[in-house]
Design an enzyme around this catalytic site. Structure first.
Site, PDB file in Angstrom:
ATOM      1  N   LYS A   1     -13.156   1.752 -13.520  1.00 46.94           N
ATOM      2  CA  LYS A   1     -13.568   0.415 -13.088  1.00 46.94           C
ATOM      3  C   LYS A   1     -14.044  -0.428 -14.283  1.00 46.94           C
ATOM      4  CE  LYS A   1     -12.344   0.759  -8.923  1.00 46.94           C
ATOM      5  NZ  LYS A   1     -11.326  -0.149  -8.376  1.00 46.94           N
TER       6      LYS A   1
ATOM      7  N   ASP B   1       3.448   2.573  -4.234  1.00 45.58           N
ATOM      8  CA  ASP B   1       2.442   3.331  -4.981  1.00 45.58           C
ATOM      9  C   ASP B   1       2.230   2.578  -6.290  1.00 45.58           C
ATOM     10  OD1 ASP B   1       1.069   5.022  -6.689  1.00 45.58           O
ATOM     11  OD2 ASP B   1       2.080   6.836  -5.989  1.00 45.58           O
ATOM     12  N   VAL B   2       1.048   1.977  -6.442  1.00 49.52           N
ATOM     13  CA  VAL B   2       0.836   1.097  -7.598  1.00 49.52           C
ATOM     14  C   VAL B   2       0.841   1.844  -8.931  1.00 49.52           C
ATOM     15  CG1 VAL B   2      -0.407  -0.688  -6.315  1.00 49.52           C
ATOM     16  CG2 VAL B   2      -1.699   1.186  -7.374  1.00 49.52           C
TER      17      VAL B   2
ATOM     18  N   TYR C   1     -14.482   7.737 -12.105  1.00 52.87           N
ATOM     19  CA  TYR C   1     -14.297   6.519 -11.296  1.00 52.87           C
ATOM     20  C   TYR C   1     -14.876   5.301 -12.031  1.00 52.87           C
ATOM     21  CZ  TYR C   1     -14.739   3.257  -7.365  1.00 52.87           C
ATOM     22  OH  TYR C   1     -14.660   2.154  -6.551  1.00 52.87           O
TER      23      TYR C   1
ATOM     24  N   THR D   1     -16.293   1.423   3.877  1.00 50.72           N
ATOM     25  CA  THR D   1     -14.847   1.650   3.976  1.00 50.72           C
ATOM     26  C   THR D   1     -14.590   3.157   3.901  1.00 50.72           C
ATOM     27  OG1 THR D   1     -14.412   1.727   1.602  1.00 50.72           O
ATOM     28  CG2 THR D   1     -14.425  -0.473   2.621  1.00 50.72           C
TER      29      THR D   1
ATOM     30  N   ASP E   1       0.861  -1.183   0.000  1.00 49.27           N
ATOM     31  CA  ASP E   1       0.000   0.000   0.000  1.00 49.27           C
ATOM     32  C   ASP E   1       0.897   1.233   0.000  1.00 49.27           C
ATOM     33  OD1 ASP E   1      -3.256   0.275   1.108  1.00 49.27           O
ATOM     34  OD2 ASP E   1      -2.029   2.094   0.948  1.00 49.27           O
TER      35      ASP E   1
HETATM   36  P1  NAD Z   1     -10.064   2.045   1.171  1.00 51.58           P
HETATM   37  O1  NAD Z   1      -9.864   3.505   1.003  1.00 51.58           O
HETATM   38  O2  NAD Z   1     -10.465   1.521   2.507  1.00 51.58           O
HETATM   39  O3  NAD Z   1      -8.767   1.251   0.696  1.00 51.58           O
HETATM   40  C1  NAD Z   1      -8.058   1.586  -0.449  1.00 51.58           C
HETATM   41  C2  NAD Z   1      -6.578   1.409  -0.164  1.00 51.58           C
HETATM   42  O4  NAD Z   1      -5.866   1.686  -1.384  1.00 51.58           O
HETATM   43  C3  NAD Z   1      -6.054   2.386   0.905  1.00 51.58           C
HETATM   44  O5  NAD Z   1      -5.353   1.677   1.895  1.00 51.58           O
HETATM   45  C4  NAD Z   1      -5.145   3.311   0.124  1.00 51.58           C
HETATM   46  O6  NAD Z   1      -4.034   3.777   0.868  1.00 51.58           O
HETATM   47  C5  NAD Z   1      -4.713   2.408  -1.020  1.00 51.58           C
HETATM   48  N1  NAD Z   1      -4.207   3.170  -2.142  1.00 51.58           N
HETATM   49  C6  NAD Z   1      -4.720   4.309  -2.688  1.00 51.58           C
HETATM   50  N2  NAD Z   1      -3.940   4.736  -3.677  1.00 51.58           N
HETATM   51  C7  NAD Z   1      -2.896   3.868  -3.758  1.00 51.58           C
HETATM   52  C8  NAD Z   1      -1.748   3.793  -4.581  1.00 51.58           C
HETATM   53  N3  NAD Z   1      -1.498   4.706  -5.525  1.00 51.58           N
HETATM   54  N4  NAD Z   1      -0.887   2.768  -4.388  1.00 51.58           N
HETATM   55  C9  NAD Z   1      -1.133   1.842  -3.425  1.00 51.58           C
HETATM   56  N5  NAD Z   1      -2.185   1.878  -2.612  1.00 51.58           N
HETATM   57  C10 NAD Z   1      -3.061   2.876  -2.782  1.00 51.58           C
HETATM   58  O7  NAD Z   1     -11.139   1.656   0.085  1.00 51.58           O
HETATM   59  P2  NAD Z   1     -11.849   0.266  -0.290  1.00 51.58           P
HETATM   60  O8  NAD Z   1     -13.278   0.592  -0.397  1.00 51.58           O
HETATM   61  O9  NAD Z   1     -11.405  -0.851   0.542  1.00 51.58           O
HETATM   62  O10 NAD Z   1     -11.307   0.093  -1.783  1.00 51.58           O
HETATM   63  C11 NAD Z   1     -10.646  -1.071  -2.224  1.00 51.58           C
HETATM   64  C12 NAD Z   1     -11.009  -1.285  -3.686  1.00 51.58           C
HETATM   65  O11 NAD Z   1     -12.392  -1.601  -3.768  1.00 51.58           O
HETATM   66  C13 NAD Z   1     -10.797  -0.050  -4.552  1.00 51.58           C
HETATM   67  O12 NAD Z   1     -10.256  -0.454  -5.796  1.00 51.58           O
HETATM   68  C14 NAD Z   1     -12.203   0.484  -4.750  1.00 51.58           C
HETATM   69  O13 NAD Z   1     -12.336   1.202  -5.943  1.00 51.58           O
HETATM   70  C15 NAD Z   1     -12.978  -0.810  -4.769  1.00 51.58           C
HETATM   71  N6  NAD Z   1     -14.412  -0.665  -4.482  1.00 51.58           N
HETATM   72  C16 NAD Z   1     -14.834  -0.121  -3.305  1.00 51.58           C
HETATM   73  C17 NAD Z   1     -16.198   0.004  -3.089  1.00 51.58           C
HETATM   74  C18 NAD Z   1     -16.761   0.590  -1.817  1.00 51.58           C
HETATM   75  O14 NAD Z   1     -17.942   0.884  -1.768  1.00 51.58           O
HETATM   76  N7  NAD Z   1     -15.978   0.752  -0.773  1.00 51.58           N
HETATM   77  C19 NAD Z   1     -17.108  -0.426  -4.056  1.00 51.58           C
HETATM   78  C20 NAD Z   1     -16.630  -0.965  -5.242  1.00 51.58           C
HETATM   79  C21 NAD Z   1     -15.272  -1.087  -5.437  1.00 51.58           C
END
Ligand code: NAD
Length: 251
Positions: free
Chosen positions: A156, A60-61, A152, A187, A36
C-alpha cells in the site's frame, strides 16, 4: 450527475469498496465497467436495471493479458476511459517472518502490480485523450505502520508512491492522479484479516476503538471520497493521499 457522459473502469468491483464505488459512479451518470477476478455479472445487471450503462469484465489485475483485454473492451465500447479506480486488492495478516515468499509475491503482484498494469493502460489512453482521472485505493497503512501487516502495508505504501510519482509525470498531460487511504472498512477483506488473528472478537473491538468515531467505515463512505477525487469537484487536487479513516491516524 457529476459524471454524466464519462466512461469509468472500477477494479475489485465484485465486493466491498469497489462495488460501492461502481454503484455510486453509475448513479452519478458514468458508464461503468465492473472488473474483478470474481464474477461481477449480477452487479452489472442490477445496475443496468436502474438505467445505468454497466458491464462486467472478468479480469485478474495481476495479469498483463487480462488488463490489456479490459482496456481494449472499454475502448471498443466507449472509445475512451475517463475514470479509472484501482480498488482490487487482497490482504494478509502476518509479520514479515511468518510471510512466505509466495504470499509476498502474490500481494505485490495483485496490490501493487495490478495498480501498475491498470495505470499503464489508462495513462496511455488518457494521454491520447488529453484528459482523465485515476484514483488508486491505498490504505491508512500506506502512511502508518501497524502490527502483523508488513507485506500488505508495503504494497500500500508502494501504491501511494506510485500515485505521487505518476502525478509528477502525467498531470501536465491532463491526467489527475490521486490516492484514497481508507482506514478499517467493513468488507470481506477486513473480515478475513480479523479472522486470521488469535482472538477475532477482541481484534474487531480494538480496531473499532482505534477510530475516533468508534466504528468501522462503510464501503459507501469510501466510495464518496473516491467520487470526489474522480469528479471535477477535486479539479485542483493532484498527487494527494486522501485519508478516510474515522480518525485512526489523527491521534
Ligand atoms: P473486498 O475483499 O471486499 O474487495 C476486493 C475485491 O478485489 C474482491 O472483489 C476481489 O475479488 C477483488 N480482487 C482480488 N484479487 C484480484 C485480482 N487479482 N484481480 C481482480 N480483482 C481482484 O475488499 P475491500 O476492503 O473492498 O478492498 C478494496 C480495496 O481497499 C483493496 O485494495 C484494499 O486493500 C483496500 N483497503 C481496504 C480496507 C478495509 O479495511 N477493508 C482498508 C484500506 C484499504
Amino acid at each position: 450527475m457529476r459524471l454524466a457522459g464519462r466512461s469509468a473502469i472500477v477494479t475489485g468491483a465484485a465486493s466491498g469498496i469497489g462495488l460501492a464505488t461502481a454503484r455510486l459512479l453509475a448513479a452519478e451518470g458514468a458508464a461503468v465497467i465492473l472488473a474483478d477476478v470474481a464474477d461481477c455479472g449480477p452487479e452489472a445487471t442490477a445496475l443496468v436495471r436502474t438505467g445505468a450503462a454497466a458491464r462486467a469484465v472478468t479480469c485478474d489485475v495481476s495479469r498483463e493479458d487480462h488488463v490489456r483485454r479490459l482496456f481494449a473492451i472499454s475502448r471498443q465500447d466507449r472509445g475512451r476511459v475517463d475514470v479509472l479506480v484501482n480498488a482490487a486488492g487482497i490482504g494478509l495478516q502476518r509479520t514479515v517472518v511468518d510471510t512466505t515468499l509466495g504470499e509476498w509475491r502474490r500481494l505485490v503482484d495483485v496490490n501493487l502490480g495490478g495498480a501498475f498494469l491498470c495505470c499503464r493502460e489508462a495513462v496511455a489512453l488518457m494521454r491520447a485523450q488529453g484528459s482523465g482521472v485515476i484514483v488508486n485505493v491505498a490504505s491508512e497503512l500506506a502512511v502508518v505502520g501497524a502490527p502483523e501487516c508488513a507485506a500488505y502495508a508495503a504494497t500500500k505504501g508502494g501504491v501511494l508512491q506510485l500515485t505521487r510519482a505518476m502525478a509528477a509525470d502525467h498531470t501536465r498531460e491532463g491526467i489527475r492522479i490521486n490516492a484514497v487511504c481508507p482506514g478499517p472498512v467493513d468488507t470481506p477483506l477486513l473480515d478475513d484479516m480479523i479472522a486470521a488473528t488469535p482472538d477475532p472478537e477482541a481484534e474487531r473491538r480494538d480496531i473499532m476503538e482505534s477510530a475516533l468515531l468508534g466504528r468501522l467505515g462503510r464501503p459507501e463512505e469510501i466510495a464518496h471520497a473516491i467520487l470526489f477525487l474522480a469528479s471535477d469537484d477535486s479539479s485542483y487536487v493532484v498527487g494527494t493521499a486522501l485519508v478516510v479513516d474515522g480518525g485512526v491516524t489523527a491521534v
